[in-house]
Design a protein around this motif. Structure first.
Motif, PDB file in Angstrom:
ATOM      1  N   LEU A  57       7.308  84.338 -34.931  1.00 56.65           N
ATOM      2  CA  LEU A  57       7.874  83.150 -35.576  1.00 56.65           C
ATOM      3  C   LEU A  57       7.165  81.909 -35.036  1.00 56.65           C
ATOM      4  N   PRO A  58       6.897  80.931 -35.876  1.00 56.02           N
ATOM      5  CA  PRO A  58       6.266  79.692 -35.396  1.00 56.02           C
ATOM      6  C   PRO A  58       7.053  79.119 -34.229  1.00 56.02           C
ATOM      7  N   SER A  59       6.349  78.728 -33.158  1.00 55.45           N
ATOM      8  CA  SER A  59       7.041  78.298 -31.943  1.00 55.45           C
ATOM      9  C   SER A  59       6.838  76.815 -31.644  1.00 55.45           C
ATOM     10  N   SER A  60       6.471  76.048 -32.650  1.00 53.68           N
ATOM     11  CA  SER A  60       6.370  74.605 -32.438  1.00 53.68           C
ATOM     12  C   SER A  60       7.769  74.019 -32.288  1.00 53.68           C
ATOM     13  N   VAL A  61       7.858  72.824 -31.737  1.00 60.10           N
ATOM     14  CA  VAL A  61       9.162  72.170 -31.571  1.00 60.10           C
ATOM     15  C   VAL A  61       9.845  72.005 -32.922  1.00 60.10           C
ATOM     16  N   GLU A  62       9.079  71.622 -33.938  1.00 61.44           N
ATOM     17  CA  GLU A  62       9.652  71.425 -35.272  1.00 61.44           C
ATOM     18  C   GLU A  62      10.226  72.731 -35.827  1.00 61.44           C
ATOM     19  N   ALA A  63       9.472  73.843 -35.627  1.00 53.94           N
ATOM     20  CA  ALA A  63       9.934  75.137 -36.153  1.00 53.94           C
ATOM     21  C   ALA A  63      11.186  75.600 -35.423  1.00 53.94           C
ATOM     22  N   ILE A  64      11.232  75.385 -34.092  1.00 56.06           N
ATOM     23  CA  ILE A  64      12.412  75.802 -33.327  1.00 56.06           C
ATOM     24  C   ILE A  64      13.630  74.986 -33.736  1.00 56.06           C
ATOM     25  N   LEU A  65      13.458  73.691 -33.983  1.00 56.99           N
ATOM     26  CA  LEU A  65      14.582  72.846 -34.418  1.00 56.99           C
ATOM     27  C   LEU A  65      15.128  73.310 -35.770  1.00 56.99           C
ATOM     28  N   GLU A  66      14.239  73.836 -36.622  1.00 61.16           N
ATOM     29  CA  GLU A  66      14.710  74.334 -37.917  1.00 61.16           C
ATOM     30  C   GLU A  66      15.558  75.592 -37.756  1.00 61.16           C
ATOM     31  N   LEU A  67      15.338  76.349 -36.655  1.00 64.98           N
ATOM     32  CA  LEU A  67      16.140  77.549 -36.405  1.00 64.98           C
ATOM     33  C   LEU A  67      17.520  77.218 -35.835  1.00 64.98           C
ATOM     34  N   ALA A  68      17.653  75.998 -35.277  1.00 61.72           N
ATOM     35  CA  ALA A  68      18.908  75.635 -34.604  1.00 61.72           C
ATOM     36  C   ALA A  68      20.061  75.617 -35.591  1.00 61.72           C
ATOM     37  N   ASP A  69      21.226  76.001 -35.087  1.00 63.50           N
ATOM     38  CA  ASP A  69      22.420  76.021 -35.916  1.00 63.50           C
ATOM     39  C   ASP A  69      22.918  74.598 -36.089  1.00 63.50           C
TER      40      ASP A  69
END
Length: 399
Positions: free
Chosen positions: A387-399
């Motif tokens: 899975l993309p591990s950029s800060v932006e990508a991780i924020l999109e995974l956040a609930d």
């Protein structure tokens, strides 16, 4: 003769004690040896020259492995003493080899010690091909690697725990072989009829050694040519290719998958019903490490899948522990949760965390550990991809 401080440690390990006391002793002794590299080198010298393996030799291996484990963790955390310690022992081993102080049984014991500590065994352990065949008593023909595997087949196939157990048993032996023989043995092993060897080949595709990876691809190609490449393994290969940091290997695997699909091997696969009774995860610690464990049931079969993720390394460790009963399964999970502060998480969280770690490892050109193949199969994470591990990508995974 070993230093008195080391013999005291070995004697302490021999005393009857609880598993926790023994583990605590190993940690304490390992840290002590990390600060005494000359004494650790003497343990290495004694282990390298053994002619038989008994209780004392096993304790020496565990003692040295504990020191190497402490050194590995220190090196991973950027502490120079860990790097100096490992380099010192590997240089000392090279001197022992040149002086003829390495026996066949010693090479296996030292290799297993390095593997147990999570380290790649030094290339200086590789013995002559004639020495390997003589020691294994596998064949009068040094080229007869199939006969060598026949000789090993009994103890290997008695291993419980799937391809992870087979991988662990081969892990100590392969570094003692010359590169060419190593690649050839892997190729022959992966091409053998039992399906577990195909699963072993999938794990070897992620090995840190280029000869082993290449031998695994060749063995899988031989399975395809002989009509022994199953649809289940093909489905696994289509996912595995996205985990690979080696672009050349990935291209070779893509060609193999295309050939298999042209041969009509691909088909819908019905996954057996499985239950993940409980999944726990630790908080990320100060070194960026996080542990996860899952209790799995598939029919009457039970197991515990364990994964270690670490910042900068991706998937650092992964393995499956088979369980004889639900009681044993609960006991293993209880020991895990006693050792770490763990929280219950969902299967989706587990998949996302591993996917992020896969991507981080690939960015550092690091493939995940081979045991992840078993974990993914056990937990039914068939679609697991980086899975993309950029800060932006991780924020999109956040609930």
């Amino acid at each position: 003769m070993l230093p008195s401080s080391v013999t005291t440690m070995i004697t302490a390990l021999a005393q009857h004690a609880t598993p926790q006391v023994r583990a605590d002793n190993l940690t304490r002794f390992g840290r002590a040896l990390l600060g005494a590299p000359a004494e650790a080198a003497e343990v290495l010298g004694a282990l390298a020259g053994i002619s038989s393996v008994g209780a004392v030799e096993e304790r020496m291996s565990h003692l040295l492995g504990a020191a190497l484990d402490e050194a590995r963790m220190a090196r991973e955390n950027g502490r120079q003493n860990g790097t100096i310690f490992i380099d010192h022992l590997e240089a000392h081993l090279g001197g022992l080899v040149e002086a003829g102080g390495l026996t066949f049984k010693g090479s296996l014991a030292v290799s297993e010690t390095w593997v147990r500590a999570g380290l790649t065994p030094p290339e200086s352990l590789a013995l002559r091909e004639d020495a390997i065949n003589e020691a294994l008593e596998s064949s009068t023909d040094p080229a007869d690697l199939d006969a060598l595997l026949d000789n090993l087949n009994g103890p290997l196939m008695q291993a419980d725990g799937g391809s992870s157990a087979l991988h662990a048993m081969f892990a100590a032996m392969l570094p003692t072989m010359p590169a060419g023989a190593r690649q050839a043995l892997v190729r022959v092993a992966v091409g053998r009829p039992p399906e577990i060897y195909a699963e072993l080949g999938c794990g070897w595709l992620l090995d840190t050694n280029a000869e082993i990876r290449s031998g695994a691809v060749e063995g899988l190609a031989n399975r395809l040519a002989s009509g022994r490449l199953s649809a289940e393994v093909l489905a696994r290969l289509t996912i595995l290719r996205s985990w690979m940091a080696d672009a050349v290997l990935r291209d070779r695997l893509d060609g193999l998958v295309r050939d298999a699909m042209r041969n009509g091997i691909a088909r819908a696969i019905s996954e057996p019903e499985r239950k993940l009774h409980r999944i726990v995860a630790s908080l990320v610690d100060g070194s960026g490490a996080q542990s996860m464990a899952a209790t799995v049931q598939k029919g009457s079969s039970r197991s515990v899948a364990v994964v270690l993720l670490k910042q900068g390394f991706g998937v650092k460790d992964a393995y499956v522990l088979p369980c004889d009963s639900a009681t044993e399964q609960r006991a293993i999970m209880a020991r895990i949760t006693d050792e770490i502060e763990a929280f219950d998480v969902s299967a989706a969280y587990m998949a996302e965390a591993i996917g992020l770690a896969l991507a981080e490892g690939l960015e550092a050109a690091l493939a995940p550990v081979p045991g992840l193949v078993d974990v993914v199969q056990s937990c039914g994470l068939a679609g697991l991809r980086p899975l993309p591990s950029s800060v932006e990508a991780i924020l999109e995974l956040a609930d």
